[in-house]
Design a protein around this motif. Structure first.
Motif, PDB file in Angstrom:
ATOM      1  N   GLN A  68       0.831  -1.209   0.000  1.00 41.47           N
ATOM      2  CA  GLN A  68       0.000   0.000   0.000  1.00 41.47           C
ATOM      3  C   GLN A  68       0.866   1.259   0.000  1.00 41.47           C
ATOM      4  OE1 GLN A  68      -3.034  -0.047   2.971  1.00 41.47           O
ATOM      5  NE2 GLN A  68      -4.307   1.351   1.804  1.00 41.47           N
ATOM      6  N   CYS A  69       1.974   1.224   0.708  1.00 42.28           N
ATOM      7  CA  CYS A  69       2.882   2.366   0.745  1.00 42.28           C
ATOM      8  C   CYS A  69       3.445   2.646  -0.651  1.00 42.28           C
ATOM      9  CB  CYS A  69       4.008   2.103   1.738  1.00 42.28           C
ATOM     10  SG  CYS A  69       5.205   3.439   1.833  1.00 42.28           S
ATOM     11  N   CYS A  70       3.848   1.598  -1.357  1.00 43.92           N
ATOM     12  CA  CYS A  70       4.420   1.755  -2.695  1.00 43.92           C
ATOM     13  C   CYS A  70       3.384   2.210  -3.714  1.00 43.92           C
ATOM     14  CB  CYS A  70       5.060   0.450  -3.158  1.00 43.92           C
ATOM     15  SG  CYS A  70       6.520  -0.004  -2.201  1.00 43.92           S
ATOM     16  N   GLN A  71       2.135   1.800  -3.535  1.00 41.19           N
ATOM     17  CA  GLN A  71       1.078   2.224  -4.451  1.00 41.19           C
ATOM     18  C   GLN A  71       0.965   3.737  -4.467  1.00 41.19           C
ATOM     19  OE1 GLN A  71      -2.742   0.218  -3.938  1.00 41.19           O
ATOM     20  NE2 GLN A  71      -1.631  -1.474  -2.998  1.00 41.19           N
ATOM     21  N   GLY A  72       1.134   4.343  -3.298  1.00 43.00           N
ATOM     22  CA  GLY A  72       1.048   5.799  -3.195  1.00 43.00           C
ATOM     23  C   GLY A  72       2.212   6.521  -3.838  1.00 43.00           C
ATOM     24  N   LYS A  73       3.275   5.799  -4.163  1.00 45.19           N
ATOM     25  CA  LYS A  73       4.462   6.394  -4.769  1.00 45.19           C
ATOM     26  C   LYS A  73       4.483   6.263  -6.293  1.00 45.19           C
ATOM     27  CE  LYS A  73       7.284   5.581  -0.703  1.00 45.19           C
ATOM     28  NZ  LYS A  73       8.450   4.849  -0.167  1.00 45.19           N
ATOM     29  N   VAL A  74       3.446   5.674  -6.856  1.00 44.41           N
ATOM     30  CA  VAL A  74       3.389   5.528  -8.309  1.00 44.41           C
ATOM     31  C   VAL A  74       3.139   6.896  -8.921  1.00 44.41           C
ATOM     32  CG1 VAL A  74       2.095   4.512 -10.236  1.00 44.41           C
ATOM     33  CG2 VAL A  74       2.571   3.149  -8.188  1.00 44.41           C
ATOM     34  N   GLU A  75       3.970   7.252  -9.889  1.00 48.68           N
ATOM     35  CA  GLU A  75       3.811   8.524 -10.589  1.00 48.68           C
ATOM     36  C   GLU A  75       3.378   8.245 -12.018  1.00 48.68           C
ATOM     37  OE1 GLU A  75       6.918  11.418 -10.333  1.00 48.68           O
ATOM     38  OE2 GLU A  75       7.565  10.623  -8.399  1.00 48.68           O
ATOM     39  N   ARG A  76       2.585   9.144 -12.552  1.00 51.48           N
ATOM     40  CA  ARG A  76       2.075   8.983 -13.908  1.00 51.48           C
ATOM     41  C   ARG A  76       2.138  10.321 -14.610  1.00 51.48           C
ATOM     42  NH1 ARG A  76      -2.605   9.490 -16.583  1.00 51.48           N
ATOM     43  NH2 ARG A  76      -3.823  10.156 -14.822  1.00 51.48           N
ATOM     44  N   ILE A  77       2.602  10.305 -15.847  1.00 45.65           N
ATOM     45  CA  ILE A  77       2.628  11.512 -16.674  1.00 45.65           C
ATOM     46  C   ILE A  77       1.870  11.201 -17.951  1.00 45.65           C
ATOM     47  CG2 ILE A  77       4.072  13.120 -17.956  1.00 45.65           C
ATOM     48  CD1 ILE A  77       6.333  12.507 -15.998  1.00 45.65           C
ATOM     49  N   GLY A  78       0.843  11.981 -18.253  1.00 53.52           N
ATOM     50  CA  GLY A  78       0.091  11.815 -19.496  1.00 53.52           C
ATOM     51  C   GLY A  78      -0.862  10.634 -19.481  1.00 53.52           C
ATOM     52  N   GLY A  79      -1.514  10.453 -20.605  1.00 55.23           N
ATOM     53  CA  GLY A  79      -2.469   9.366 -20.757  1.00 55.23           C
ATOM     54  C   GLY A  79      -3.803   9.686 -20.128  1.00 55.23           C
TER      55      GLY A  79
END
Length: 90
Positions: A68-79
């Motif tokens: 759960q901690c790592c899920q919050g660190k997912v970054e997304r650009i575009g799409g």
């Protein structure tokens, strides 16, 4: 459990079957990448279904488990915006 699933499948027919199976378990993010929020039972069933389709040395599927901690660190650009599959019952 939150799982990112990536696959590299050489045959078009097998790749389409794998894609269709994964669509019923999670969200398609990119060409051969899915994000799935699964129970242990769902994961076991999914893994079994996918394993039946693979050709030994030709294909591979990878499962990346994110806490759960790592899920919050997912970054997304575009799409397009990621849809929220969360269902709330009141």
């Amino acid at each position: 459990m939150y799982v990112v699933i990536c696959y590299d499948v050489s045959d078009d027919k097998r790749r389409t079957k794998i894609h269709n199976i994964l669509k019923s378990y999670g969200q398609w993010m990119q060409y051969s990448i899915f994000e799935c929020n699964l129970t242990e039972t769902q994961y076991a069933k999914l893994r079994g279904r996918l394993a039946k389709l693979l050709k030994g040395q030709e294909d591979n599927i990878r499962f990346y488990f994110l806490c759960q901690c790592c899920q919050g660190k997912v970054e997304r650009i575009g799409g397009p915006e990621v849809r929220d599959d969360t269902i709330f019952f009141v």
